[in-house]
Design an enzyme around this catalytic site. Structure first.
Site, PDB file in Angstrom:
ATOM      1  N   GLY A  94       0.837  -1.193   0.000  1.00 31.77           N
ATOM      2  CA  GLY A  94       0.000   0.000   0.000  1.00 31.77           C
ATOM      3  C   GLY A  94       0.869   1.239   0.000  1.00 31.77           C
ATOM      4  O   GLY A  94       2.058   1.178   0.322  1.00 31.77           O
ATOM      5  N   GLN A 151       2.775   9.942   1.811  1.00 31.04           N
ATOM      6  CA  GLN A 151       4.079   9.305   1.668  1.00 31.04           C
ATOM      7  C   GLN A 151       4.836   9.788   0.433  1.00 31.04           C
ATOM      8  O   GLN A 151       6.048   9.598   0.348  1.00 31.04           O
ATOM      9  CB  GLN A 151       3.950   7.786   1.637  1.00 31.04           C
ATOM     10  CG  GLN A 151       3.525   7.203   2.973  1.00 31.04           C
ATOM     11  CD  GLN A 151       3.420   5.703   2.896  1.00 31.04           C
ATOM     12  OE1 GLN A 151       2.381   5.173   2.525  1.00 31.04           O
ATOM     13  NE2 GLN A 151       4.513   5.021   3.215  1.00 31.04           N
ATOM     14  N   CYS A 155       6.875  -0.531   6.366  1.00 23.95           N
ATOM     15  CA  CYS A 155       6.353   0.712   5.793  1.00 23.95           C
ATOM     16  C   CYS A 155       7.350   1.206   4.760  1.00 23.95           C
ATOM     17  O   CYS A 155       8.554   1.197   5.008  1.00 23.95           O
ATOM     18  CB  CYS A 155       6.177   1.745   6.911  1.00 23.95           C
ATOM     19  SG  CYS A 155       5.563   3.343   6.347  1.00 23.95           S
ATOM     20  N   LEU A 156       6.848   1.646   3.623  1.00 27.50           N
ATOM     21  CA  LEU A 156       7.735   2.160   2.585  1.00 27.50           C
ATOM     22  C   LEU A 156       8.439   3.440   3.015  1.00 27.50           C
ATOM     23  O   LEU A 156       9.462   3.803   2.436  1.00 27.50           O
ATOM     24  CB  LEU A 156       6.960   2.375   1.279  1.00 27.50           C
ATOM     25  CG  LEU A 156       6.433   1.089   0.641  1.00 27.50           C
ATOM     26  CD1 LEU A 156       5.606   1.412  -0.605  1.00 27.50           C
ATOM     27  CD2 LEU A 156       7.558   0.118   0.326  1.00 27.50           C
ATOM     28  N   HIS A 158      -3.174   0.504   8.099  1.00 22.97           N
ATOM     29  CA  HIS A 158      -1.879   1.167   7.997  1.00 22.97           C
ATOM     30  C   HIS A 158      -1.970   2.426   7.129  1.00 22.97           C
ATOM     31  O   HIS A 158      -1.475   3.492   7.512  1.00 22.97           O
ATOM     32  CB  HIS A 158      -0.869   0.165   7.403  1.00 22.97           C
ATOM     33  CG  HIS A 158       0.510   0.692   7.250  1.00 22.97           C
ATOM     34  ND1 HIS A 158       1.542   0.308   8.063  1.00 22.97           N
ATOM     35  CD2 HIS A 158       1.047   1.560   6.356  1.00 22.97           C
ATOM     36  CE1 HIS A 158       2.664   0.925   7.680  1.00 22.97           C
ATOM     37  NE2 HIS A 158       2.375   1.683   6.647  1.00 22.97           N
ATOM     38  N   GLU A 159      -2.611   2.297   5.970  1.00 21.46           N
ATOM     39  CA  GLU A 159      -2.699   3.439   5.044  1.00 21.46           C
ATOM     40  C   GLU A 159      -3.623   4.533   5.580  1.00 21.46           C
ATOM     41  O   GLU A 159      -3.329   5.722   5.437  1.00 21.46           O
ATOM     42  CB  GLU A 159      -3.121   2.982   3.651  1.00 21.46           C
ATOM     43  CG  GLU A 159      -2.179   1.981   3.002  1.00 21.46           C
ATOM     44  CD  GLU A 159      -0.708   2.362   3.030  1.00 21.46           C
ATOM     45  OE1 GLU A 159      -0.368   3.569   2.982  1.00 21.46           O
ATOM     46  OE2 GLU A 159       0.132   1.438   3.129  1.00 21.46           O
ATOM     47  N   HIS A 201      -1.761   6.615   7.905  1.00 22.88           N
ATOM     48  CA  HIS A 201      -0.959   7.641   7.224  1.00 22.88           C
ATOM     49  C   HIS A 201      -1.805   8.878   6.918  1.00 22.88           C
ATOM     50  O   HIS A 201      -1.331  10.011   7.047  1.00 22.88           O
ATOM     51  CB  HIS A 201      -0.371   7.106   5.918  1.00 22.88           C
ATOM     52  CG  HIS A 201       0.914   6.372   6.084  1.00 22.88           C
ATOM     53  ND1 HIS A 201       2.049   6.932   6.632  1.00 22.88           N
ATOM     54  CD2 HIS A 201       1.251   5.101   5.765  1.00 22.88           C
ATOM     55  CE1 HIS A 201       3.026   6.049   6.641  1.00 22.88           C
ATOM     56  NE2 HIS A 201       2.568   4.918   6.124  1.00 22.88           N
TER      57      HIS A 201
END
Length: 177
Positions: free
Chosen positions: A46, A51, A89-90, A131-132, A135
């Protein structure tokens, strides 16, 4: 459509709540295309607009072969069952820490055309959606760890090779076809 630099932990945009999308236009479609391409290039499950430095409530996901996106999402946690599992996480490349999440969710929002979307997920999809959406609310998953685990994670991250950098760009592999 382009692969866009992914902001790293420490960038203030990752701790700011994102604004609702009001225009369902070509710019939004381009943002979703950039999120999707960047997520794929980085090998993520995701990616949320903050991000890549865009403070709008939009994210994409790719879980179990299913690709999707949600605009202005809201999430309902289904039941009481939770699961603690490694999460990455990216914006924190190369690290995974155990994080507790609800096992089942229902998310609603809109697609890029303004049509309503409903997503029901369990396990990895539920984790990715939570998670997203975090963010979009200015929360990074390490913020969800218990105080002792969070302190240990932050101490480990202080030594990350990317510390001091603002962003990283995923490598795009060119298809031989």
């Amino acid at each position: 459509m382009s692969v866009t630099p992914i902001r790293l932990l420490g960038d203030p945009v990752l701790h700011r709540p994102a604004a609702p999308v009001v225009d369902f236009d070509a710019e939004l479609r381009g943002l979703v295309a950039d999120l999707t391409e960047t997520m794929h290039a980085a090998g993520g499950a995701g990616l949320a607009a903050p991000q890549i430095g865009v403070g709008l409530r939009v994210f994409t996901w790719y879980v179990d072969g299913e690709l999707g996106h949600l605009v202005n999402p809201s999430v309902d946690l289904v039941g009481e069952e939770t699961e603690e599992a490694p999460e990455g996480c990216l914006s924190i490349p190369g690290y995974r820490f155990d994080c507790r999440r609800h096992l089942h969710v229902v998310a609603t929002g809109w697609n890029v055309h303004g049509d309503p979307v409903r997503v029901e997920g369990s396990h990895l999809l539920a984790r990715a959606v939570q998670h997203e959406v975090d963010h979009l609310d200015g929360v990074v998953f390490v913020d969800r760890l218990d105080p002792e685990a969070r302190a240990a994670a932050l101490a480990e991250l202080a030594e990350a090779e990317w510390q001091g950098m603002q962003a990283w760009v995923p490598r795009v592999e060119v298809s031989p076809h």
